[in-house]
Design an enzyme around this catalytic site. Structure first.
Site, PDB file in Angstrom:
ATOM      1  N   SER A  91       0.799  -1.193   0.059  1.00 55.09           N
ATOM      2  CA  SER A  91       0.062  -0.154   0.073  1.00 55.09           C
ATOM      3  C   SER A  91       0.880   1.302   0.044  1.00 55.09           C
ATOM      4  O   SER A  91       1.730   1.609  -0.792  1.00 55.09           O
ATOM      5  CB  SER A  91      -0.925   0.026   1.027  1.00 55.09           C
ATOM      6  OG  SER A  91      -1.674   0.783   1.351  1.00 55.09           O
ATOM      7  N   GLU A 140     -12.923   6.322   6.243  1.00 54.72           N
ATOM      8  CA  GLU A 140     -11.802   6.729   7.198  1.00 54.72           C
ATOM      9  C   GLU A 140     -11.462   8.133   6.879  1.00 54.72           C
ATOM     10  O   GLU A 140     -11.306   8.338   5.552  1.00 54.72           O
ATOM     11  CB  GLU A 140     -10.762   5.902   7.235  1.00 54.72           C
ATOM     12  CG  GLU A 140     -11.140   4.281   7.716  1.00 54.72           C
ATOM     13  CD  GLU A 140      -9.756   3.667   7.993  1.00 54.72           C
ATOM     14  OE1 GLU A 140      -9.738   3.066   9.329  1.00 54.72           O
ATOM     15  OE2 GLU A 140      -8.865   3.263   7.277  1.00 54.72           O
ATOM     16  N   ALA A 141     -11.024   8.946   7.865  1.00 55.94           N
ATOM     17  CA  ALA A 141     -10.354  10.203   7.557  1.00 55.94           C
ATOM     18  C   ALA A 141      -9.492  10.112   6.283  1.00 55.94           C
ATOM     19  O   ALA A 141      -9.043  11.076   5.513  1.00 55.94           O
ATOM     20  CB  ALA A 141     -10.082  10.782   8.546  1.00 55.94           C
ATOM     21  N   ARG A 145      -4.802   5.256  21.170  1.00 55.27           N
ATOM     22  CA  ARG A 145      -5.191   3.998  20.671  1.00 55.27           C
ATOM     23  C   ARG A 145      -3.760   3.080  20.347  1.00 55.27           C
ATOM     24  O   ARG A 145      -2.861   4.024  19.616  1.00 55.27           O
ATOM     25  CB  ARG A 145      -5.960   3.783  19.589  1.00 55.27           C
ATOM     26  CG  ARG A 145      -5.695   4.565  18.373  1.00 55.27           C
ATOM     27  CD  ARG A 145      -6.640   4.315  17.192  1.00 55.27           C
ATOM     28  NE  ARG A 145      -6.555   2.967  16.507  1.00 55.27           N
ATOM     29  CZ  ARG A 145      -5.582   2.688  15.635  1.00 55.27           C
ATOM     30  NH1 ARG A 145      -4.714   3.676  15.255  1.00 55.27           N
ATOM     31  NH2 ARG A 145      -5.428   1.811  14.851  1.00 55.27           N
ATOM     32  N   ARG A 151      -0.890   5.736  19.349  1.00 53.71           N
ATOM     33  CA  ARG A 151      -1.382   7.017  18.543  1.00 53.71           C
ATOM     34  C   ARG A 151      -1.876   7.948  19.446  1.00 53.71           C
ATOM     35  O   ARG A 151      -3.045   7.354  20.284  1.00 53.71           O
ATOM     36  CB  ARG A 151      -2.093   6.755  17.230  1.00 53.71           C
ATOM     37  CG  ARG A 151      -1.196   6.000  16.090  1.00 53.71           C
ATOM     38  CD  ARG A 151      -1.718   6.150  14.877  1.00 53.71           C
ATOM     39  NE  ARG A 151      -1.189   5.195  13.861  1.00 53.71           N
ATOM     40  CZ  ARG A 151       0.237   4.914  13.443  1.00 53.71           C
ATOM     41  NH1 ARG A 151       0.871   6.180  13.558  1.00 53.71           N
ATOM     42  NH2 ARG A 151       0.672   4.034  12.843  1.00 53.71           N
TER      43      ARG A 151
HETATM   44  C1  16G Z   1      -4.284  -0.047   7.986  1.00 53.63           C
HETATM   45  C2  16G Z   1      -5.845  -0.170   7.729  1.00 53.63           C
HETATM   46  C3  16G Z   1      -6.548   1.187   7.402  1.00 53.63           C
HETATM   47  C4  16G Z   1      -5.948   1.957   8.852  1.00 53.63           C
HETATM   48  C5  16G Z   1      -4.676   1.948   9.210  1.00 53.63           C
HETATM   49  C6  16G Z   1      -4.578   2.376  10.807  1.00 53.63           C
HETATM   50  C7  16G Z   1      -7.076  -1.569   5.886  1.00 53.63           C
HETATM   51  C8  16G Z   1      -7.078  -1.990   4.496  1.00 53.63           C
HETATM   52  N1  16G Z   1      -5.955  -0.696   5.979  1.00 53.63           N
HETATM   53  O1  16G Z   1      -3.620   0.630   6.808  1.00 53.63           O
HETATM   54  O2  16G Z   1      -7.618   1.178   7.225  1.00 53.63           O
HETATM   55  O3  16G Z   1      -6.555   3.212   8.873  1.00 53.63           O
HETATM   56  O4  16G Z   1      -4.246   0.524   9.005  1.00 53.63           O
HETATM   57  O5  16G Z   1      -3.137   2.078  10.980  1.00 53.63           O
HETATM   58  O6  16G Z   1      -7.573  -2.149   6.650  1.00 53.63           O
HETATM   59  P1  16G Z   1      -2.632   2.254  12.417  1.00 53.63           P
HETATM   60  O7  16G Z   1      -3.305   0.842  13.254  1.00 53.63           O
HETATM   61  O8  16G Z   1      -1.281   2.020  12.235  1.00 53.63           O
HETATM   62  O9  16G Z   1      -3.127   3.724  12.878  1.00 53.63           O
HETATM   63 ZN    ZN Z   2      -3.868   0.999   0.132  1.00 52.09          ZN
END
Ligand code: 16G
Ligand code: ZN
Length: 542
Positions: free
Chosen positions: A64, A370-371, A497, A506
């Site tokens: 990604s 999501e934002a 979280r 975060r």
């Molecule tokens: C992943 C998630 C995304 C989320 C992010 C949060 C999918 C396909 N992707 O990239 O939706 O916003 O994680 O990341 O579900 P974090 O837990 O590191 O904040």
């Molecule tokens: Zn992506």
């Protein structure tokens, strides 16, 4: 299972000793060199999953928005959804099994999940443009083959295209044809129909600049271009011919830094958007005449789509069908606008696409974003049937026309997962149909200033959350401190979280001014640092 063949094949994809990885929020992610065994084993798992559900499943090789040196893998379930949570654990077990345990772990999964080893298995494979992706997807093929599964390798595709293809295959073509051409045709037909209804705004050509993050989006958009109506002019930037994937560009860079990507010259008031590296996220933006950068994120996209759908649904007598799903990161102004002005119910769920998708399935029309720009719209079967019927049979012309527009929206939206290409076309169609400029869209509400920080702690699991991550339940006393800090600012909100993708906690804060949001974020970060076992130097003021 041919044990000898499994052993020999697995030996070609050895697991580095001691390496343990976890199937996280978005599958496995790591440096590409660490992933060969993971890919082979996800090939194995895909075969088991396909047998368990008696349908085609997908394997997508991508990391990604992460750096080009990284890679990753995600499994796609039969209707194009994310892998079922009960199998995430099997994925982790299989990934971390030592060589000699591999066969027994497979047998254990087969027992637990009632997998009939004699059934057919079918797997669709896709990959992004990372240099490592081709070889890694070959490891997936090896895993599939050794367990006797069939596969179709689609090669370079966006993540949402693979989700779409899997869904088409398992709905016997009802959702569309399981080819890229089928995807381009379905989306562009709906888009062209919608654009025909747009009042001519004096502007005969509609220009949009797209930052493709030097990734797959550029390739697929240029393949799709011949299908677009000729008055729509899409200009591609960061197409991967010069620079590295996701480097100083792409949706994540723009969202996090709140500035334009490198390689795209912003002219005042021009409408621009950025995809991420596998084209499942999108954000819009523009610069005003005084050089001020305006980000239009997932919350504003959800709002625009909701306004548009709400009007149409009211016309066809379904005004109560719509609901919006957000996460705690949604800007407070967006939630307020949706609930108070648009009068749409809003639900908050945990971060991660699968949670939003799941919740949105509860409604006739569920908009989720999501934002950070990941989202789509889901229509229930009942809602879709009703809309299609009205589009065909309704006598009242206004109602029938509204149903037709809704029918085309259903076809244009990729309901399997958030899709930057599909979302972009949805937005372009809505802006054209409503005659809205990017500035007018941006002005629907004003974002509350906010700040995102990360805190390093010894063990991020020390922070536990509840209520869709809006409250901290551990460590003791943290939520009380956050409550007290929030009270000292106006229009303020804050939450913490543990990240699902990085070893950090975060912190999000918003308030009436940027100074207040920055101060609150710093104060909350300090509280986390002191109560949850902070590592290194304490967080500094912004
Ligand atoms: C992943 C998630 C995304 C989320 C992010 C949060 C999918 C396909 N992707 O990239 O939706 O916003 O994680 O990341 O579900 P974090 O837990 O590191 O904040
Ligand atoms: Zn992506």
């Amino acid at each position: 299972m041919d044990l000898e063949a499994l052993k020999n094949s697995s030996a070609l994809h050895p697991k580095p000793p001691g390496l343990a990885l976890q199937y996280g929020t978005a599958g496995f992610r790591a440096r590409a060199q660490q992933l060969d065994h993971i890919m082979f084993r996800m090939g194995l798992l895909a075969v088991l999953r396909s047998r368990a559900v008696a349908a085609t499943v997908g394997v997508m090789v991508t990391a990604s928005h992460n750096p080009e040196e990284d890679n990753g893998v995600k499994l796609v379930d039969p209707l194009g959804e994310m892998l079922h949570p009960s199998w995430e654990e099997y994925a982790t077990q299989l990934a971390n099994a030592e060589e000699e345990e591999l066969q027994s772990v497979i047998t254990e999964i087969c027992q637990k999940a009632a997998v009939n080893q004699h059934k057919d298995a079918s797997v669709f494979i896709g990959r992004d443009t990372r240099p490592s992706s081709e070889q890694l997807s070959q490891a997936v093929v090896d895993g599939i083959s050794v367990l006797g599964g069939q596969y179709h390798d689609y090669g370079l595709v966006t993540t949402p295209q693979l989700h779409y293809l899997v869904c088409c295959q398992n709905t016997q073509g009802q959702y569309g044809r399981a080819t890229l051409e089928g995807y381009y045709e379905k989306l562009s037909r709906a888009f062209t129909e919608l654009m025909k209804q747009a009042p001519s705004s004096g502007e005969h050509q509609r220009h949009l600049k797209v930052d493709c993050a030097n990734g797959i989006g550029a390739l697929k958009l240029s393949e799709m271009e011949p299908y677009f109506p000729k008055e729509v002019l899409i200009h591609l930037y960061n197409d991967g011919t010069k620079e590295k994937l996701n480097h100083l560009c792409g949706a994540d860079f723009v969202k996090v830094n709140q500035k334009a990507p490198r390689g795209l010259d912003l002219k005042p008031n021009e409408r621009c958007c950025s995809f991420d590296g596998d084209a499942d996220r999108i954000v819009y933006y523009y610069e005003d005449t005084s050089g001020h950068f305006h980000l239009i994120d997932g919350d504003k996209i959800a709002t625009l789509i909701s306004i548009f759908l709400k009007e149409l649904l009211a016309k066809v007598g379904q005004s109560s069908a719509l609901a919006v799903v957000q996460t705690a990161y949604a800007n407070g102004s967006s939630t307020h606008y949706l609930q108070e002005t648009l009068k749409v119910p809003v639900h908050c769920v945990k971060t991660g696409v699968k949670h939003l998708h799941h919740k949105a399935q509860e409604f006739d029309v569920g908009v989720y974003f999501e934002a950070n720009g990941h989202g789509t719209v889901l229509f229930s079967k009942a809602a879709e049937t009703k809309i299609r019927q009205l589009a065909k049979e309704e006598k009242d012309a206004e109602k029938r026309d509204a149903a037709k527009v809704l029918g085309n929206m259903i076809d244009l939206i990729n309901q399997t997962v958030g899709d930057a290409v599909s979302d972009m076309l949805v937005i372009e169609a809505i802006l054209a149909l409503k005659g809205l400029s990017v500035q007018q869209w941006d002005a629907i509400y004003t974002d509350l200033p906010n700040r995102l920080l990360k805190v390093q702690v010894a063990d991020r699991r020390a922070v536990g959350t509840a209520d869709a991550e809006r409250r901290a339940v551990s460590p003791a006393g943290l939520q009380e401190q956050i409550d007290a800090l929030v009270k000292r600012h106006r229009l303020a909100r804050a939450f913490v979280r543990p990240s699902g993708t990085e070893d950090v906690v975060r912190v999000y804060a918003e308030a009436d001014t940027q100074e207040a949001a920055d101060a609150l974020a710093h104060e909350v970060a300090l509280a986390v640092y002191h109560l949850a076992g902070g590592k290194g130097a304490p967080p500094q003021p912004i």
